[in-house]
Design a protein around this motif. Structure first.
Motif, PDB file in Angstrom:
ATOM      1  N   GLY A 115       4.643   6.947   2.574  1.00  0.00           N
ATOM      2  CA  GLY A 115       5.027   5.547   2.497  1.00  0.00           C
ATOM      3  C   GLY A 115       6.013   5.264   1.387  1.00  0.00           C
ATOM      4  N   GLY A 116       6.548   6.309   0.759  1.00  0.00           N
ATOM      5  CA  GLY A 116       7.454   6.137  -0.372  1.00  0.00           C
ATOM      6  C   GLY A 116       8.742   5.405  -0.041  1.00  0.00           C
ATOM      7  N   ASP A 117       9.164   5.475   1.237  1.00  0.00           N
ATOM      8  CA  ASP A 117      10.402   4.794   1.619  1.00  0.00           C
ATOM      9  C   ASP A 117      10.298   3.285   1.456  1.00  0.00           C
ATOM     10  OD1 ASP A 117      11.474   7.206   2.234  1.00  0.00           O
ATOM     11  OD2 ASP A 117      11.158   7.053   4.398  1.00  0.00           O
ATOM     12  N   GLU A 118       9.065   2.792   1.493  1.00  0.00           N
ATOM     13  CA  GLU A 118       8.861   1.347   1.391  1.00  0.00           C
ATOM     14  C   GLU A 118       8.936   0.839  -0.051  1.00  0.00           C
ATOM     15  OE1 GLU A 118       8.713  -0.349   4.186  1.00  0.00           O
ATOM     16  OE2 GLU A 118       8.855   1.573   5.222  1.00  0.00           O
ATOM     17  N   LEU A 119       9.014   1.728  -1.019  1.00  0.00           N
ATOM     18  CA  LEU A 119       9.058   1.305  -2.426  1.00  0.00           C
ATOM     19  C   LEU A 119      10.311   0.493  -2.729  1.00  0.00           C
ATOM     20  CD1 LEU A 119       7.781   4.501  -4.290  1.00  0.00           C
ATOM     21  CD2 LEU A 119       6.498   2.440  -3.698  1.00  0.00           C
ATOM     22  N   SER A 120      11.340   0.627  -1.910  1.00  0.00           N
ATOM     23  CA  SER A 120      12.572  -0.114  -2.153  1.00  0.00           C
ATOM     24  C   SER A 120      12.361  -1.626  -2.087  1.00  0.00           C
ATOM     25  CB  SER A 120      13.644   0.302  -1.139  1.00  0.00           C
ATOM     26  OG  SER A 120      13.204   0.045   0.187  1.00  0.00           O
ATOM     27  N   THR A 121      11.278  -2.046  -1.429  1.00  0.00           N
ATOM     28  CA  THR A 121      10.990  -3.484  -1.333  1.00  0.00           C
ATOM     29  C   THR A 121      10.497  -4.056  -2.656  1.00  0.00           C
ATOM     30  OG1 THR A 121       8.703  -3.094  -0.613  1.00  0.00           O
ATOM     31  CG2 THR A 121      10.390  -3.239   1.107  1.00  0.00           C
ATOM     32  N   LEU A 122      10.219  -3.185  -3.639  1.00  0.00           N
ATOM     33  CA  LEU A 122       9.687  -3.632  -4.930  1.00  0.00           C
ATOM     34  C   LEU A 122      10.779  -3.869  -5.969  1.00  0.00           C
ATOM     35  CD1 LEU A 122       6.633  -1.192  -5.100  1.00  0.00           C
ATOM     36  CD2 LEU A 122       6.663  -3.572  -4.324  1.00  0.00           C
ATOM     37  N   THR A 123      12.030  -3.728  -5.595  1.00  0.00           N
ATOM     38  CA  THR A 123      13.144  -3.969  -6.513  1.00  0.00           C
ATOM     39  C   THR A 123      13.076  -5.384  -7.091  1.00  0.00           C
ATOM     40  OG1 THR A 123      14.565  -2.426  -5.308  1.00  0.00           O
ATOM     41  CG2 THR A 123      15.660  -4.039  -6.727  1.00  0.00           C
ATOM     42  N   GLY A 124      13.142  -5.467  -8.427  1.00  0.00           N
ATOM     43  CA  GLY A 124      13.162  -6.749  -9.112  1.00  0.00           C
ATOM     44  C   GLY A 124      11.827  -7.457  -9.187  1.00  0.00           C
ATOM     45  N   LYS A 125      10.741  -6.776  -8.780  1.00  0.00           N
ATOM     46  CA  LYS A 125       9.434  -7.427  -8.743  1.00  0.00           C
ATOM     47  C   LYS A 125       8.510  -6.907  -9.844  1.00  0.00           C
ATOM     48  CE  LYS A 125       9.747  -8.418  -3.807  1.00  0.00           C
ATOM     49  NZ  LYS A 125       9.145  -8.235  -2.465  1.00  0.00           N
ATOM     50  N   ASN A 164      14.055   0.076  -9.503  1.00  0.00           N
ATOM     51  CA  ASN A 164      14.322  -0.979 -10.482  1.00  0.00           C
ATOM     52  C   ASN A 164      13.406  -2.198 -10.366  1.00  0.00           C
ATOM     53  OD1 ASN A 164      16.613   0.376 -11.698  1.00  0.00           O
ATOM     54  ND2 ASN A 164      17.737  -0.123  -9.813  1.00  0.00           N
ATOM     55  N   PRO A 165      12.089  -1.999 -10.449  1.00  0.00           N
ATOM     56  CA  PRO A 165      11.204  -3.159 -10.504  1.00  0.00           C
ATOM     57  C   PRO A 165      11.370  -3.876 -11.841  1.00  0.00           C
ATOM     58  CG  PRO A 165       9.965  -1.159 -10.923  1.00  0.00           C
ATOM     59  CD  PRO A 165      11.354  -0.727 -10.551  1.00  0.00           C
ATOM     60  N   PHE A 205       0.825  -1.206   0.000  1.00  0.00           N
ATOM     61  CA  PHE A 205       0.000   0.000   0.000  1.00  0.00           C
ATOM     62  C   PHE A 205       0.864   1.262   0.000  1.00  0.00           C
ATOM     63  CE2 PHE A 205      -2.207  -3.442   2.040  1.00  0.00           C
ATOM     64  CZ  PHE A 205      -3.476  -3.392   1.480  1.00  0.00           C
ATOM     65  N   ILE A 206       0.346   2.297  -0.665  1.00  0.00           N
ATOM     66  CA  ILE A 206       0.992   3.603  -0.663  1.00  0.00           C
ATOM     67  C   ILE A 206      -0.105   4.655  -0.688  1.00  0.00           C
ATOM     68  CG2 ILE A 206       1.160   3.807  -3.187  1.00  0.00           C
ATOM     69  CD1 ILE A 206       3.902   5.140  -2.724  1.00  0.00           C
ATOM     70  N   ARG A 207       0.204   5.817  -0.153  1.00  0.00           N
ATOM     71  CA  ARG A 207      -0.769   6.903  -0.170  1.00  0.00           C
ATOM     72  C   ARG A 207      -0.174   8.107  -0.870  1.00  0.00           C
ATOM     73  NH1 ARG A 207      -3.739   9.807   5.029  1.00  0.00           N
ATOM     74  NH2 ARG A 207      -5.163  11.102   3.803  1.00  0.00           N
ATOM     75  N   LEU A 208      -0.932   8.675  -1.811  1.00  0.00           N
ATOM     76  CA  LEU A 208      -0.538   9.881  -2.528  1.00  0.00           C
ATOM     77  C   LEU A 208      -1.589  10.955  -2.285  1.00  0.00           C
ATOM     78  CD1 LEU A 208       0.348   8.262  -5.986  1.00  0.00           C
ATOM     79  CD2 LEU A 208       1.897   8.687  -4.075  1.00  0.00           C
TER      80      LEU A 208
END
Length: 226
Positions: A126-136, A162-163, A107-110
């Protein structure tokens, strides 16, 4: 007379276009919460039509992305209802089709609105959590794309992580001269430049509990203004 029409180039996903002269439906034809009866002009997209279109979007996504592990990224708060219903349809297809989509969620909120106006500033929570999407493989689920700048900002942030793949599905895409020209990969309805509420679309946090998508009247904009 044809109410809506489907448009889209060959080999691309179609969208249901609601014309500028669409009259919609009288409120008394549907179940509308008593506390909102004086705030709405008319129903534009009834709940049943939303659900049927969402089911078709789920089929298109499974067709295109089946076999890949997908992280479904919900854009809060307006996207939560569409997100939940879309994933329910995808889960049903996973159980009954040869092609299936393994799903996890995030989830993210804009925030880009002040009252009924879209601003030029996009706040990402919640943008800091986007790093968990690398390679996905990522499927972004949004409620509405207006100018497109909010989504372009999110896509730019995602690209830094880099998803492997990113697709965007939006229930609504607004037809407006303010548009940057951005179009999602999957679109439920293309709508005129109206301020719409319902089905989790809000005006200053009100109307999320309305099942249908409706046009907000001018009196309500003053009533619920911050």
């Amino acid at each position: 007379m044809e109410r809506f029409k489907m448009t889209g180039p060959c080999n691309m996903n179609l969208t249901c276009v609601i014309p500028d002269d669409e009259k919609g439906y009288e409120l008394d034809l549907f179940c509308v919460p008593k506390h909102y009866e004086e705030d709405l002009d008319r129903v534009i997209i009834p709940h049943g039509l939303i659900m049927d279109r969402t089911e078709r979007l789920a089929r298109d996504i499974v067709r295109d992305m089946g076999g890949h592990h997908i992280v479904a990224l919900c854009v809060l708060k307006g996207g939560y209802k569409f997100f939940a219903d879309l994933l329910d349809y995808i889960k049903a297809l996973n159980q009954n089709c040869d092609k299936s989509v393994p799903l996890t969620v995030d989830f993210i909120r804009l925030k880009s609105y002040c009252n009924d106006q879209s601003t030029n500033r996009v706040k990402v929570i919640g943008g800091d959590e986007l790093s968990t999407l690398t390679g996905k493989n990522v499927l972004i689920v949004e409620d509405i794309v207006e100018t497109g700048r909010t989504m372009e900002t999110l896509l730019s942030l995602l690209s830094e992580c880099n998803p492997k793949m990113v697709k965007v599905v939006s229930l609504l895409v607004k037809r407006t001269p303010r548009s940057s020209g951005y179009r999602p990969d999957y679109m439920g309805f293309e709508v005129p430049d109206w301020f719409l509420v319902g089905y989790a679309l809000d005006y200053n946090e009100y109307f999320r509990d309305l099942s249908h998508i409706c046009i907000l009247n001018e009196k309500a904009k003053v009533k619920y203004k911050l």
